[in-house]
Design an enzyme around this catalytic site. Structure first.
Site, PDB file in Angstrom:
ATOM      1  N   ARG A 138      33.685 -64.934  40.182  1.00 33.21           N
ATOM      2  CA  ARG A 138      33.981 -64.302  38.893  1.00 33.21           C
ATOM      3  C   ARG A 138      35.489 -64.125  38.799  1.00 33.21           C
ATOM      4  O   ARG A 138      36.033 -63.081  39.140  1.00 33.21           O
ATOM      5  CB  ARG A 138      33.244 -62.956  38.770  1.00 33.21           C
ATOM      6  CG  ARG A 138      31.737 -63.118  38.833  1.00 33.21           C
ATOM      7  CD  ARG A 138      31.028 -61.847  38.450  1.00 33.21           C
ATOM      8  NE  ARG A 138      31.119 -60.832  39.484  1.00 33.21           N
ATOM      9  CZ  ARG A 138      30.585 -59.615  39.370  1.00 33.21           C
ATOM     10  NH1 ARG A 138      29.954 -59.276  38.270  1.00 33.21           N
ATOM     11  NH2 ARG A 138      30.683 -58.742  40.354  1.00 33.21           N
ATOM     12  N   CYS A 170      29.524 -56.754  43.254  1.00 32.56           N
ATOM     13  CA  CYS A 170      28.399 -57.504  43.804  1.00 32.56           C
ATOM     14  C   CYS A 170      28.782 -58.951  44.116  1.00 32.56           C
ATOM     15  O   CYS A 170      29.509 -59.591  43.363  1.00 32.56           O
ATOM     16  CB  CYS A 170      27.224 -57.503  42.822  1.00 32.56           C
ATOM     17  SG  CYS A 170      26.316 -55.946  42.776  1.00 32.56           S
ATOM     18  N   ARG A 184      24.574 -48.305  42.195  1.00 34.27           N
ATOM     19  CA  ARG A 184      25.709 -48.638  41.342  1.00 34.27           C
ATOM     20  C   ARG A 184      25.302 -48.681  39.868  1.00 34.27           C
ATOM     21  O   ARG A 184      26.159 -48.516  38.990  1.00 34.27           O
ATOM     22  CB  ARG A 184      26.303 -49.996  41.741  1.00 34.27           C
ATOM     23  CG  ARG A 184      27.021 -49.975  43.086  1.00 34.27           C
ATOM     24  CD  ARG A 184      27.703 -51.316  43.355  1.00 34.27           C
ATOM     25  NE  ARG A 184      28.462 -51.728  42.201  1.00 34.27           N
ATOM     26  CZ  ARG A 184      28.260 -52.866  41.538  1.00 34.27           C
ATOM     27  NH1 ARG A 184      27.317 -53.710  41.919  1.00 34.27           N
ATOM     28  NH2 ARG A 184      29.009 -53.171  40.496  1.00 34.27           N
ATOM     29  N   ASP A 227      21.533 -60.293  33.825  1.00 31.49           N
ATOM     30  CA  ASP A 227      21.259 -59.034  34.521  1.00 31.49           C
ATOM     31  C   ASP A 227      19.777 -58.672  34.550  1.00 31.49           C
ATOM     32  O   ASP A 227      19.394 -57.695  35.210  1.00 31.49           O
ATOM     33  CB  ASP A 227      22.051 -57.888  33.877  1.00 31.49           C
ATOM     34  CG  ASP A 227      23.496 -57.849  34.342  1.00 31.49           C
ATOM     35  OD1 ASP A 227      23.843 -58.613  35.264  1.00 31.49           O
ATOM     36  OD2 ASP A 227      24.277 -57.059  33.789  1.00 31.49           O
ATOM     37  N   LYS A 276      26.000 -47.970  31.805  1.00 30.58           N
ATOM     38  CA  LYS A 276      27.124 -48.098  32.735  1.00 30.58           C
ATOM     39  C   LYS A 276      28.160 -49.077  32.205  1.00 30.58           C
ATOM     40  O   LYS A 276      29.368 -48.809  32.229  1.00 30.58           O
ATOM     41  CB  LYS A 276      26.617 -48.587  34.085  1.00 30.58           C
ATOM     42  CG  LYS A 276      27.725 -48.826  35.112  1.00 30.58           C
ATOM     43  CD  LYS A 276      27.269 -49.666  36.288  1.00 30.58           C
ATOM     44  CE  LYS A 276      27.257 -51.144  35.935  1.00 30.58           C
ATOM     45  NZ  LYS A 276      27.326 -52.037  37.103  1.00 30.58           N
ATOM     46  N   ASN A 277      27.702 -50.224  31.704  1.00 33.51           N
ATOM     47  CA  ASN A 277      28.628 -51.274  31.287  1.00 33.51           C
ATOM     48  C   ASN A 277      29.345 -50.961  29.983  1.00 33.51           C
ATOM     49  O   ASN A 277      30.266 -51.684  29.601  1.00 33.51           O
ATOM     50  CB  ASN A 277      27.896 -52.611  31.184  1.00 33.51           C
ATOM     51  CG  ASN A 277      27.505 -53.158  32.542  1.00 33.51           C
ATOM     52  OD1 ASN A 277      28.103 -52.799  33.559  1.00 33.51           O
ATOM     53  ND2 ASN A 277      26.497 -54.009  32.581  1.00 33.51           N
TER      54      ASN A 277
END
Length: 436
Positions: free
Chosen positions: A130, A125, A406, A314, A31-32
């Site tokens: 951030r 999230c 997600r 993560d 995903k990232n």
């Protein structure tokens, strides 16, 4: 607007724990890596084809954004085709930006393509502050004028020009946004203290496949020689190292024996080191890993999260589940996000012995966890609670599953393939509820 993917906010996962995971699982695309690459497709007018793209809520939100700004995006199985030739707007919709922090990746490519971009403070999230100041500072160094109006941010630049940019912190998002904006800027951009994550390397490889001239991704210095134009290409996304790590930890926590295929062990070296210290057996052959843990894991004295290649934030919450079942006392220090211990209260309700002091978690291993009803407060916390439910004695119900959707493609199906008793329950639409 494409159809809804994943779960309703009322969806629940019901897990009957205590069963060792066993079998073989294929790891889906990252995903990232896919999200910034989808954004970068805007830099070339035409059809970009991406393979190994997971079907996730965040991916669908990004494709919805591309649709709304005039692109045509189709996601079929694991292939996405984006036709950016009809893109006609530099305004990213507020409602979609609020759903996903990664929408901020669109700033660089939209600015480069249209000379202007209008965005809003992104969502995502709730794992701590951030800020996007590094993104804005980098774009400003390339020549952008920035105007902030309440929650809206507008960037304008007649012509982006290369610059020497130093990041105060190796932010993944800022590194990628600057790379995309600088790819077609005039002159050379040198980015120091850049993030080094594998997803940065994947973005560099994609941009170069379109005709960019970028070197250094994977190190702390990236050099971008601006080119006048990029062309569409076909590209395959790297495997998701966080999904792979989650499966590895779940195998260990359930005393299982699992083989992972289509993964990249080199991207998981810090986790592999920690798991081996905990007594987990890991064997590697090219893109295949076998993970087994036949006896109770051992405590790991100290783990500190930090940007790649150090231990990833993560995977912090998932590893904490394993340490909760280990023999001995472990310490986990979180240095990336100050709000990333929200899963601790939920694990404690399942019988874990964890105490928090500032940014450190002190974990004393217990003999077993017990099923309970718990809430996924964010993406990775939710994954940790699923692992806890798989390892626990009795039934666990995980609520707020949409957070997990997600970043994990049908997480219940993934673990079902490994023999887990895990099922998703969705609310019955009122129009179909014949009992009322």
């Amino acid at each position: 607007m494409r159809g809804k993917l994943g779960g309703d906010t009322l969806d629940k996962l019901v897990i009957e724990g205590g069963k060792s995971l066993s079998g073989t699982i294929r790891i889906h695309g990252a995903k990232n890596a896919a999200l910034p690459i989808l954004a970068a497709s805007l830099l070339a007018a035409g059809k970009v084809q991406l393979s190994n793209v997971p079907r996730l809520l965040d991916i669908e939100v990004m494709l919805d954004i591309l649709d709304r700004i005039g692109c045509q995006a189709l996601h079929d199985q694991e292939t996405v085709v984006v036709d950016t030739s009809s893109a006609n707007s530099f305004h990213v919709p507020e409602d979609l930006m609020k759903q996903m922090r990664s929408s901020i990746f669109l700033m660089g490519p939209l600015l480069a393509r249209f000379g202007e971009v209008a965005v809003y403070q992104p969502g995502g999230c709730a794992i701590g502050e951030r800020k996007i100041d590094l993104h804005l500072r980098g774009l400003k160094a390339l020549g952008a004028e920035i105007e902030e109006l309440d929650q809206q941010i507008i960037c304008r630049a007649d012509k982006l020009k290369g610059a020497d940019i130093h990041l105060d912190f190796p932010s993944v998002g800022a590194t990628e946004n600057i790379m995309m904006a600088a790819a077609t800027a005039e002159g050379t951009t040198t980015l120091t203290n850049a993030a080094r994550e594998p997803e940065i390397q994947d973005l560099q490889n994609f941009l170069n496949a379109m005709g960019a001239s970028i070197i250094g991704a994977g190190t702390d210095t990236i050099t971008i020689q601006g080119v006048s134009q990029l062309s569409p290409c076909s590209y395959t996304i790297i495997p998701d190292r966080i999904v792979a790590g989650t499966v590895m930890i779940a195998a260990a926590a359930t005393r299982g024996n699992v083989t992972l295929t289509h993964c990249n062990p080199a991207h998981l070296s810090s986790l592999i080191h920690v798991l081996k210290r905990a007594g987990v057996q890991i064997s590697i052959c090219n893109d295949i890993m076998n993970v087994s843990c036949m006896s109770r894991p051992k405590a790991v004295e100290r783990i500190v999260t930090s940007p790649y290649p150090s231990f990833p934030t993560d995977l912090q919450s998932q590893v904490m589940v394993l340490l909760s079942l280990a023999d001995g006392f472990s310490v986990m220090k979180e240095t990336v996000f100050e709000g990333r211990f929200k899963h601790v209260d939920e694990l404690t309700r399942m019988g874990a012995d964890i105490s928090i002091d500032l940014n450190c978690a002190f974990i004393r291993g217990v003999q077993r966890l017990y099923g309970a009803t718990v809430e996924a407060t964010d993406l990775r916390a939710g994954a940790a609670l699923v692992i806890a439910g798989l390892a626990a004695q009795g039934k666990t119900i995980v609520e707020q599953v949409h957070h997990i959707d997600r970043g994990y493609e049908h997480i219940e199906q993934l673990f079902q393939k490994l023999g887990a008793e895990i099922h998703r329950f969705s609310p019955v639409p009122k129009s179909l509820d014949l009992a009322n």
